[in-house]
Design an enzyme around this catalytic site. Structure first.
Site, PDB file in Angstrom:
ATOM      1  N   GLY A  68      77.098  72.071  47.236  1.00 29.67           N
ATOM      2  CA  GLY A  68      78.219  71.686  46.382  1.00 29.67           C
ATOM      3  C   GLY A  68      79.543  71.846  47.088  1.00 29.67           C
ATOM      4  O   GLY A  68      80.421  70.977  47.006  1.00 29.67           O
ATOM      5  N   GLN A 141      86.322  74.171  44.552  1.00 29.19           N
ATOM      6  CA  GLN A 141      85.865  73.556  45.809  1.00 29.19           C
ATOM      7  C   GLN A 141      86.586  72.242  46.105  1.00 29.19           C
ATOM      8  O   GLN A 141      86.823  71.908  47.259  1.00 29.19           O
ATOM      9  CB  GLN A 141      84.351  73.344  45.752  1.00 29.19           C
ATOM     10  CG  GLN A 141      83.575  74.656  45.712  1.00 29.19           C
ATOM     11  CD  GLN A 141      82.095  74.455  45.438  1.00 29.19           C
ATOM     12  OE1 GLN A 141      81.675  73.393  44.977  1.00 29.19           O
ATOM     13  NE2 GLN A 141      81.304  75.473  45.717  1.00 29.19           N
ATOM     14  N   ASP A 284      78.823  82.904  40.773  1.00 25.47           N
ATOM     15  CA  ASP A 284      77.585  83.070  41.530  1.00 25.47           C
ATOM     16  C   ASP A 284      76.990  84.463  41.365  1.00 25.47           C
ATOM     17  O   ASP A 284      75.841  84.698  41.766  1.00 25.47           O
ATOM     18  CB  ASP A 284      77.819  82.785  43.016  1.00 25.47           C
ATOM     19  CG  ASP A 284      77.980  81.296  43.298  1.00 25.47           C
ATOM     20  OD1 ASP A 284      77.642  80.486  42.416  1.00 25.47           O
ATOM     21  OD2 ASP A 284      78.452  80.951  44.401  1.00 25.47           O
ATOM     22  N   ARG A 315      72.365  77.353  35.083  1.00 27.14           N
ATOM     23  CA  ARG A 315      71.951  78.740  35.313  1.00 27.14           C
ATOM     24  C   ARG A 315      71.896  79.589  34.053  1.00 27.14           C
ATOM     25  O   ARG A 315      71.089  80.524  33.978  1.00 27.14           O
ATOM     26  CB  ARG A 315      72.875  79.398  36.350  1.00 27.14           C
ATOM     27  CG  ARG A 315      72.542  78.976  37.754  1.00 27.14           C
ATOM     28  CD  ARG A 315      73.078  79.925  38.792  1.00 27.14           C
ATOM     29  NE  ARG A 315      72.754  79.398  40.113  1.00 27.14           N
ATOM     30  CZ  ARG A 315      73.605  79.354  41.128  1.00 27.14           C
ATOM     31  NH1 ARG A 315      74.845  79.777  40.968  1.00 27.14           N
ATOM     32  NH2 ARG A 315      73.229  78.876  42.290  1.00 27.14           N
ATOM     33  N   ARG A 357      69.577  81.157  43.976  1.00 31.20           N
ATOM     34  CA  ARG A 357      69.994  82.418  43.357  1.00 31.20           C
ATOM     35  C   ARG A 357      69.047  82.855  42.235  1.00 31.20           C
ATOM     36  O   ARG A 357      68.903  84.054  41.973  1.00 31.20           O
ATOM     37  CB  ARG A 357      71.435  82.317  42.874  1.00 31.20           C
ATOM     38  CG  ARG A 357      72.400  81.970  44.000  1.00 31.20           C
ATOM     39  CD  ARG A 357      73.847  82.200  43.647  1.00 31.20           C
ATOM     40  NE  ARG A 357      74.720  81.446  44.538  1.00 31.20           N
ATOM     41  CZ  ARG A 357      75.020  81.793  45.786  1.00 31.20           C
ATOM     42  NH1 ARG A 357      74.510  82.900  46.296  1.00 31.20           N
ATOM     43  NH2 ARG A 357      75.822  81.045  46.532  1.00 31.20           N
TER      44      ARG A 357
END
Length: 408
Positions: A68, A141, A284, A315, A357
């Site tokens: 990403g 980002q 994260d 997630r 993850r």
């Protein structure tokens, strides 16, 4: 590592990157800069030498793999060239939203055609730095890519205004890398980034040492907190990396924690307790935090769930499902995640959902679980931390591949 690759590409001359990473995301970044004209040489000591004359695409297509950060950072950099380039990816990256480029690139003189807001992208510059206003709530980002591209394009007396910027520490990291390579950007309280027009003077020989990765290190530290005292070396406690915040969660949980330089000692204490943590700027950390909370008596509350929808998997739902299989109740309440821990974690058959993850979080939980934990698609860790299982083995954990079990 990926930021260093971008900076080395944009800096004319030679750059030596010491302590380079070799995860799938790192390999993808190296392949991108090769295709954009950089020469990459592996040195005897394991360092990488990168020679670059700037962005000169030698290929009509580049792939950012499943990264990403890679796609969002390199797309504006690719747009420095006046050559048309097709930008692609693989895996979950193909479903992640890229509408940002459709909206912003035309304002900078860039031609862009996307696949209805998703990959692949067709990009043709050259990017023209202009005063710009963007939304920073989805991901920092995009801003990282614009900061690099503006600086490399010689932006002078222009600014990027940012509304509702999330994950500010990642922008600190970007600015730190840019500063190391000689680019100056004025950070005006994360609401505006001003370019005075100063940058590297001509070609130069540079060296950059990649820091130890707090995102991967967080899983090792949680492993120590739930399964037995360990020492982790190579993490800089003064780093700008967002995931350094795992230290605060470990302290709040009551884990035994000691720091001596770049050595961190971590182990269980008299009993881990529930904690409250805001992960808005470090999303994260959700997977290792859920693994930690599973062993903390009481209900742990983690804020920032809204940041989790557009990762390698959704997630929030994935953590709820996979940890539910291990007997851990995870509830979602708006922007909050509630984990009821300390009531026993049981080994189970879980699935990484092709998310690095998630695989690591389940493995860490498995260390303290009763019975064996089997992780399907466990190789997802190669995206960011290919040595993860090997490092767990070095710490004394029983980790075997299914092939090894079958052949036993």
């Amino acid at each position: 590592m990926q930021r260093a690759c971008a900076a080395a590409l944009l800096s004319r001359g030679e750059t030596v990157i010491r302590h380079p990473g070799y995860s799938n995301d790192d390999k993808a970044a190296l392949e991108v800069i090769r295709r954009l004209g950089a020469e990459v040489t592996l040195l005897e000591d394991g360092s990488l030498k990168i020679n670059s004359g700037g962005v000169n695409p030698g290929q009509a297509e580049v792939s950012c793999g499943e990264s990403g950060l890679g796609i969002r950072m390199f797309a504006p950099i690719i747009a420095l060239s006046d050559q048309p380039v097709r930008v692609n990816g693989e895996g979950s990256l193909m479903t992640r939203p890229m509408d940002f480029f459709d909206e912003i690139f035309p304002q900078l003189g860039i031609r862009v055609v996307s696949n209805k807001g998703k990959l692949p992208l067709q990009i043709q510059g050259p990017l023209q730095p202009r005063n710009l206003e963007i939304d920073g709530s989805l991901s920092s980002q995009f801003l990282t890519g614009l900061l690099f591209a503006y600086a490399a394009a010689g932006a002078k007396d222009v600014a990027i205004k940012v509304n509702n910027l999330k994950s500010k520490p990642y922008i600190d990291l970007t600015l730190q890398v840019m500063g190391h390579f000689g680019w100056e950007v004025e950070n005006r309280d994360y609401a505006e980034f001003y370019f005075p027009g100063t940058g590297p003077a001509g070609e130069a020989n540079r060296q950059y040492t990649v820091e130890g990765d707090w995102s991967g290190g967080a899983f090792l530290l949680v492993a120590g907190a739930v399964a037995g005292k360990i020492t982790v070396k190579g993490l800089d406690v003064d780093s700008t990396q967002a995931d350094k915040a795992i230290l605060q969660a470990l302290r709040d949980s009551g884990a035994s924690l000691s720091i001596r330089g770049e050595e961190i000692g971590i182990g269980p204490a008299g009993g881990l307790k529930a904690f409250t943590f805001d992960a808005t700027d470090c999303p994260d950390l959700f997977p290792p935090l859920v693994a930690l909370a599973s062993f903390c008596k009481g209900t742990t509350v983690i804020e920032g769930v809204g940041r989790l929808a557009h990762k390698e998997s959704n997630r929030a739902l994935t953590l709820q499902d996979e940890f539910g299989k291990m007997g851990v109740l995870v509830e979602l309440d708006g922007d909050r995640m509630l984990i009821k821990g300390g009531e026993g974690v049981r080994g189970a058959l879980v699935h990484s959902r092709h998310d690095h993850r998630i695989a690591m979080a389940c493995a860490v939980a498995g260390l303290g679980a009763e019975g064996d934990t089997i992780i399907e698609e466990a190789q997802a860790i190669n995206k960011s931390y290919p040595d993860f299982y090997e490092h767990l083995q070095k710490l004394g954990a029983g980790v075997r591949s299914q092939e090894a079990v079958a052949n036993k």
